[in-house]
Motif scaffolding. Structure first.
Motif, PDB file in Angstrom:
ATOM      1  N   LEU A 206      45.655 -26.074 -40.112  1.00 15.90           N
ATOM      2  CA  LEU A 206      45.033 -24.915 -40.745  1.00 15.90           C
ATOM      3  C   LEU A 206      44.964 -23.737 -39.767  1.00 15.90           C
ATOM      4  O   LEU A 206      44.935 -23.927 -38.551  1.00 15.90           O
ATOM      5  CB  LEU A 206      43.606 -25.236 -41.206  1.00 15.90           C
ATOM      6  CG  LEU A 206      43.442 -25.833 -42.610  1.00 15.90           C
ATOM      7  CD1 LEU A 206      44.034 -27.230 -42.680  1.00 15.90           C
ATOM      8  CD2 LEU A 206      41.956 -25.878 -42.991  1.00 15.90           C
ATOM      9  N   GLY A 207      44.917 -22.539 -40.320  1.00 15.74           N
ATOM     10  CA  GLY A 207      44.550 -21.378 -39.521  1.00 15.74           C
ATOM     11  C   GLY A 207      43.059 -21.446 -39.269  1.00 15.74           C
ATOM     12  O   GLY A 207      42.279 -21.608 -40.208  1.00 15.74           O
ATOM     13  N   VAL A 208      42.642 -21.344 -38.020  1.00 14.13           N
ATOM     14  CA  VAL A 208      41.238 -21.566 -37.664  1.00 14.13           C
ATOM     15  C   VAL A 208      40.633 -20.292 -37.089  1.00 14.13           C
ATOM     16  O   VAL A 208      41.158 -19.711 -36.135  1.00 14.13           O
ATOM     17  CB  VAL A 208      41.102 -22.710 -36.642  1.00 14.13           C
ATOM     18  CG1 VAL A 208      39.642 -22.898 -36.251  1.00 14.13           C
ATOM     19  CG2 VAL A 208      41.672 -24.009 -37.216  1.00 14.13           C
ATOM     20  N   MET A 209      39.516 -19.867 -37.684  1.00 15.13           N
ATOM     21  CA  MET A 209      38.786 -18.696 -37.211  1.00 15.13           C
ATOM     22  C   MET A 209      37.335 -19.062 -36.946  1.00 15.13           C
ATOM     23  O   MET A 209      36.732 -19.822 -37.703  1.00 15.13           O
ATOM     24  CB  MET A 209      38.881 -17.563 -38.236  1.00 15.13           C
ATOM     25  CG  MET A 209      40.237 -16.887 -38.246  1.00 15.13           C
ATOM     26  SD  MET A 209      40.484 -15.787 -39.666  1.00 15.13           S
ATOM     27  CE  MET A 209      40.985 -17.003 -40.895  1.00 15.13           C
ATOM     28  N   ASN A 210      36.796 -18.511 -35.870  1.00 12.12           N
ATOM     29  CA  ASN A 210      35.421 -18.780 -35.455  1.00 12.12           C
ATOM     30  C   ASN A 210      34.650 -17.471 -35.435  1.00 12.12           C
ATOM     31  O   ASN A 210      35.112 -16.474 -34.886  1.00 12.12           O
ATOM     32  CB  ASN A 210      35.430 -19.418 -34.064  1.00 12.12           C
ATOM     33  CG  ASN A 210      34.059 -19.895 -33.642  1.00 12.12           C
ATOM     34  OD1 ASN A 210      33.238 -20.309 -34.463  1.00 12.12           O
ATOM     35  ND2 ASN A 210      33.787 -19.859 -32.338  1.00 12.12           N
ATOM     36  N   ALA A 211      33.467 -17.477 -36.039  1.00 10.24           N
ATOM     37  CA  ALA A 211      32.678 -16.246 -36.166  1.00 10.24           C
ATOM     38  C   ALA A 211      31.279 -16.436 -35.597  1.00 10.24           C
ATOM     39  O   ALA A 211      30.828 -17.556 -35.366  1.00 10.24           O
ATOM     40  CB  ALA A 211      32.588 -15.837 -37.639  1.00 10.24           C
ATOM     41  N   ALA A 212      30.593 -15.308 -35.404  1.00  7.59           N
ATOM     42  CA  ALA A 212      29.199 -15.292 -34.930  1.00  7.59           C
ATOM     43  C   ALA A 212      29.046 -16.004 -33.597  1.00  7.59           C
ATOM     44  O   ALA A 212      28.143 -16.808 -33.409  1.00  7.59           O
ATOM     45  CB  ALA A 212      28.265 -15.885 -35.987  1.00  7.59           C
ATOM     46  N   VAL A 213      29.921 -15.679 -32.658  1.00  5.87           N
ATOM     47  CA  VAL A 213      29.898 -16.351 -31.358  1.00  5.87           C
ATOM     48  C   VAL A 213      28.732 -15.895 -30.480  1.00  5.87           C
ATOM     49  O   VAL A 213      28.477 -16.507 -29.439  1.00  5.87           O
ATOM     50  CB  VAL A 213      31.226 -16.148 -30.605  1.00  5.87           C
ATOM     51  CG1 VAL A 213      32.362 -16.835 -31.338  1.00  5.87           C
ATOM     52  CG2 VAL A 213      31.532 -14.667 -30.399  1.00  5.87           C
ATOM     53  N   TYR A 214      28.016 -14.846 -30.905  1.00  7.98           N
ATOM     54  CA  TYR A 214      26.825 -14.419 -30.169  1.00  7.98           C
ATOM     55  C   TYR A 214      25.562 -15.058 -30.743  1.00  7.98           C
ATOM     56  O   TYR A 214      24.454 -14.735 -30.298  1.00  7.98           O
ATOM     57  CB  TYR A 214      26.690 -12.895 -30.186  1.00  7.98           C
ATOM     58  CG  TYR A 214      27.918 -12.162 -29.707  1.00  7.98           C
ATOM     59  CD1 TYR A 214      28.681 -12.644 -28.636  1.00  7.98           C
ATOM     60  CD2 TYR A 214      28.355 -10.989 -30.322  1.00  7.98           C
ATOM     61  CE1 TYR A 214      29.826 -11.985 -28.200  1.00  7.98           C
ATOM     62  CE2 TYR A 214      29.480 -10.317 -29.885  1.00  7.98           C
ATOM     63  CZ  TYR A 214      30.212 -10.817 -28.830  1.00  7.98           C
ATOM     64  OH  TYR A 214      31.343 -10.157 -28.403  1.00  7.98           O
ATOM     65  N   GLY A 215      25.716 -15.927 -31.731  1.00  9.79           N
ATOM     66  CA  GLY A 215      24.582 -16.660 -32.271  1.00  9.79           C
ATOM     67  C   GLY A 215      23.506 -15.783 -32.878  1.00  9.79           C
ATOM     68  O   GLY A 215      22.317 -16.103 -32.813  1.00  9.79           O
ATOM     69  N   GLY A 216      23.924 -14.673 -33.502  1.00  6.86           N
ATOM     70  CA  GLY A 216      22.946 -13.764 -34.078  1.00  6.86           C
ATOM     71  C   GLY A 216      22.431 -12.741 -33.088  1.00  6.86           C
ATOM     72  O   GLY A 216      21.479 -12.015 -33.374  1.00  6.86           O
ATOM     73  N   GLY A 217      23.046 -12.686 -31.903  1.00  9.74           N
ATOM     74  CA  GLY A 217      22.683 -11.676 -30.914  1.00  9.74           C
ATOM     75  C   GLY A 217      22.042 -12.219 -29.658  1.00  9.74           C
ATOM     76  O   GLY A 217      21.944 -11.518 -28.643  1.00  9.74           O
ATOM     77  N   ILE A 218      21.617 -13.480 -29.678  1.00 12.17           N
ATOM     78  CA  ILE A 218      20.901 -14.031 -28.533  1.00 12.17           C
ATOM     79  C   ILE A 218      21.784 -14.150 -27.290  1.00 12.17           C
ATOM     80  O   ILE A 218      21.299 -14.130 -26.153  1.00 12.17           O
ATOM     81  CB  ILE A 218      20.275 -15.396 -28.896  1.00 12.17           C
ATOM     82  CG1 ILE A 218      19.232 -15.811 -27.860  1.00 12.17           C
ATOM     83  CG2 ILE A 218      21.350 -16.460 -29.054  1.00 12.17           C
ATOM     84  CD1 ILE A 218      18.448 -17.039 -28.260  1.00 12.17           C
TER      85      ILE A 218
END
Length: 315
Positions: A206-218
């Motif tokens: 599959l094409g794999v994408m990862n989001a929100a790597v800042y965990g909401g800003g923390i």
């Protein structure tokens, strides 16, 4: 400054390792704690079209449709999308009734294309199926069936699954029906909940994408400005790990936010990392953060500081 590109799994699309995230591009975004003026959002999209980004992520529900509409304004101002630039969007439930049935999915795509001013999108995701659960999503007349028919009818080239709980997304990946995956908040410096999911999607092509790597800003600042991870209270163990990682980065002369971003971009299983930006300046900053040299010794130290599995989201 350039970004590496790669083929997004079996979608066949060539994408940059950073994807422009537009979840906050609404009149107001209470979840993100900000508002993005229309002219700034349009300018940001126009800047993205100039490169080195080659992919932008939006959704029918972002900003109650404003995200797509503003992307569409930028597309029209630019005289169309640059050749090879990918805009992907997502099917969403009815904002009033919550319906996720096949008819609603057709309406969701029609709304998105009208706002974007595009005849089609190459990649379309089912968004947040956790609202109805795996069985209902897979049922006859449900959203997965509708999404598959859209691909079969040539309305889109590839289909993906995008959501939260990693164990549920794994079930969707294991069906073999999808071409791409988006996971968020579950593969960061301080949370490896999605590790098994990423491996399964990678192994399946599959094409794999990862989001929100800042965990909401923390993970965006040191000293940190929040005690919340994924928009909820963070455990003491997780907060301690964030603080220790921030201090380690400071000693190495590396911004914590750069390490948080590159934790994702350096993983060979992840084709593109969705990075939320709200201005042309943030767009340029993201490229700088993604290309900043980080010593191997710091990565070893950060790995040793990762919090125990019990502090992860573990869903």
């Amino acid at each position: 400054m350039s970004l590496p590109t790669t083929v997004l799994g079996r979608t066949g699309l060539t994408v940059s390792n950073l994807c422009v995230g537009t979840a906050a591009w609404g009149v107001s975004s209470p979840v993100h704690g900000l508002a993005v003026p229309e002219e700034v959002a349009v300018a940001t999209a126009r800047r993205a079209f100039e490169g080195p980004f080659t992919i932008l992520d939006t959704s029918n529900e972002y900003g109650a449709g404003e995200s797509e509409r503003r992307v569409g304004l930028a597309v029209r101002e630019a005289g169309g999308l640059p050749e090879g630039f990918v805009v992907q969007t997502k099917l969403d439930r009815d904002p009033v009734t919550g319906s996720f049935d096949g008819e609603r999915m057709r309406a969701s795509l029609a709304e998105s294309l009208e706002r974007l001013g595009l005849p089609r999108v190459p990649l379309l995701h089912l968004h947040d199926p956790e609202h109805i659960g795996f069985d209902a999503a897979m049922a006859s007349g449900g959203p997965v069936e509708a999404l598959r028919r859209m691909r079969d009818e040539g309305l889109v080239d590839s289909i993906g699954i995008s959501g939260g709980p990693a164990s549920m997304l794994l079930r969707f990946v294991e069906t073999g029906l999808f071409d791409a995956l988006i996971t968020h908040n579950r593969f960061t410096l301080v949370d490896r909940t999605a590790d098994r999911l990423l491996q399964a999607a990678h192994d399946a092509g599959l094409g794999v994408m990862n989001a929100a790597v800042y965990g909401g800003g923390i993970l965006a600042h040191h000293p940190r400005r929040s005690d919340r991870y994924h928009y909820g209270p963070a455990s003491a163990e997780l907060l301690a790990a964030v603080d220790a990682m921030g201090a380690a980065c400071e000693r190495a002369g590396v911004p914590l936010i750069a390490a948080a971003l590159q934790f994702s971009t350096r993983d060979p299983r992840i084709h593109s990392t969705i990075c939320g930006v709200v201005s042309p300046g943030q767009l340029d900053e993201a490229v700088e953060l993604a290309t900043l040299e980080i010593p191997a010794e710091l990565w070893d130290e950060l790995e040793a500081l990762a919090p125990p599995a019990g502090s992860w989201l573990n869903d």
